[in-house]
Design an enzyme around this catalytic site. Structure first.
Site, mmCIF file in Angstrom:
data_model
loop_
_atom_site.group_PDB
_atom_site.id
_atom_site.type_symbol
_atom_site.label_atom_id
_atom_site.label_comp_id
_atom_site.label_asym_id
_atom_site.label_seq_id
_atom_site.Cartn_x
_atom_site.Cartn_y
_atom_site.Cartn_z
ATOM 1 N N GLN A 146 0.806 -1.216 0.000
ATOM 2 C CA GLN A 146 0.000 0.000 0.000
ATOM 3 C C GLN A 146 0.837 1.262 0.000
ATOM 4 O OE1 GLN A 146 -1.500 -1.059 4.062
ATOM 5 N NE2 GLN A 146 -1.348 1.148 4.426
ATOM 6 N N CYS A 152 -5.263 0.738 3.483
ATOM 7 C CA CYS A 152 -5.333 -0.695 3.809
ATOM 8 C C CYS A 152 -6.759 -1.212 3.745
ATOM 9 C CB CYS A 152 -4.728 -0.954 5.178
ATOM 10 S SG CYS A 152 -5.493 -0.014 6.496
ATOM 11 N N HIS A 288 -5.824 -0.749 11.238
ATOM 12 C CA HIS A 288 -5.282 -1.367 10.028
ATOM 13 C C HIS A 288 -6.228 -2.437 9.509
ATOM 14 C CE1 HIS A 288 -2.262 -2.364 7.135
ATOM 15 N NE2 HIS A 288 -1.958 -3.542 7.656
ATOM 16 N N ASN A 309 -1.268 -9.300 4.738
ATOM 17 C CA ASN A 309 -1.027 -7.883 4.962
ATOM 18 C C ASN A 309 -0.788 -7.193 3.625
ATOM 19 O OD1 ASN A 309 -0.667 -5.500 6.344
ATOM 20 N ND2 ASN A 309 1.117 -6.165 7.507
#
Length: 363
Positions: A146, A152, A288, A309
């Protein structure tokens, strides 16, 4: 192959292996400033960072403290390890506020009201498998990055939509986070947002286009609606929220598809996570968006979630982290059970706007 070529290949292989291990260090390296400077220079070379002399000294001092922290934690008997990564010359404050762990999920939730549970399709799932890994089922695209943009929430959304699309159509297609960043006005682009609003956007606008068609830029830009005209679109029927503070409900959802979740990723150990089952420390102030793409347990019985992630493949376990599952706190470790949701898709067809052509036929 001649001897000279064999030697060249061997030397090149040694250099590649050496680069991969270049940030390993020993306790004696911490005792000498010169050794730390050498380590820092190798780190800077690997990540091609450049600073003026004054800034370089400041960043070295931060790097030095981070090296000590990584070393200290790795000497403990924790089931996870840390490593020096691209965040190694950032304070934890800088890291959080750079955009990597600053999507303000909790903030936007408080502004927009409590979550609504209008249905939970997966509640009837019984006989849950001991382990699930949607990567092995081909329902997870490669790890993305990102950048210094609090987007995110868009990456989390896209992982879940890519997953259900693969499950329903048998086609894994990388989708566009940038379309959500630019066009989803209920969210705030690089300043954060909520995954459920992104799911609503995808349903209302008739689908989301591919990453190839609308590539990621890591900045807020004007919505380019022309990219969606006569372009491949993946459609969904809507979304459902997983009952909060219920890891068993989350397991039922993940057993059926990848699920968008939110966590507290702002801790120093999380910043430098390398491998193993992460057991904290972390809080539950959600900052997040990530995606739960499976679950399992280690040989010693430690249960975990497999989480994708969006900090690039060099972070963690090739871009993934295993987060401890089944703790006593009802909201799960790092708050993983507080804000889970997933897209719904009943049809195996996707569309081209204006033609209703099968997305499959256009690939």
């Amino acid at each position: 192959m001649g001897k000279f070529n064999l030697v060249c290949v061997s030397v090149l292989l040694a250099l590649v292996i050496g680069l991969g291990e270049s940030f390993d260090f020993q306790e004696k390296d911490l005792a000498y400033e010169e050794r730390l400077w050498d380590l820092y220079e190798r780190w800077r070379s690997h990540y091609t960072t450049s600073h003026d002399l004054q800034e370089k000294q400041t960043r070295f001092n931060i790097f030095k403290e981070n090296v000590k922290h990584v070393h200290k934690v790795n000497q403990m008997s924790r089931p996870y390890k840390l490593k020096l990564n691209k965040f190694a010359d950032m304070t934890n404050y800088d890291f959080v506020n750079s955009g990597y762990a600053n999507s303000k999920v909790s903030h936007y939730r408080s502004l927009r009201g409590s979550r609504r549970i209008t249905g939970f399709t997966h509640d009837q799932t019984d006989n849950l498998p001991h382990s699930v890994d949607w990567r092995k089922n081909g329902a997870v695209t490669g790890v993305k990055d990102q950048g210094k943009c609090g987007s995110c929430w868009a990456f989390s959304t896209v992982v879940a939509v890519e997953g259900i699309n693969k499950i329903k159509t048998n086609h894994l297609v990388s989708l566009s986070e940038q379309e959500l960043v630019d066009c989803n006005r209920e969210n705030e682009g690089c300043d954060g947002g909520l995954m459920e609003h992104a799911f609503d956007f995808i349903k209302k606008t008739g689908g989301i286009t591919t990453e190839q068609n609308y590539p990621y830029k890591a900045v807020d830009e004007s919505c380019d609606s022309s990219r969606m005209m006569n372009a491949p679109l993946v459609v969904i029927d809507g979304h459902e929220n997983v009952p909060e503070n219920n890891e068993n409900a989350l397991m039922k959802a993940v057993a059926n598809q990848p699920v968008s979740v939110a966590i507290d990723a702002g801790g120093r150990d999380f910043q430098f996570y390398s491998e193993g089952v992460f057991t904290g420390p972390c809080g539950t102030e959600l900052n997040h968006g990530v995606a739960a793409v499976g679950y399992g347990a280690t040989q010693d019985g430690t249960k975990y979630w497999i989480v994708k992630n969006s900090w690039g493949p060099e972070w963690g376990e090739k871009g993934f982290i295993r987060i401890q599952r089944g703790i006593k706190a009802e909201d799960g470790l790092c708050g993983i059970a507080k804000e889970a949701s997933y897209p719904m898709k009943s049809s195996s067809n996707n569309t081209i706007k204006g033609s209703r052509t099968s997305f499959k036929d256009e690939l």
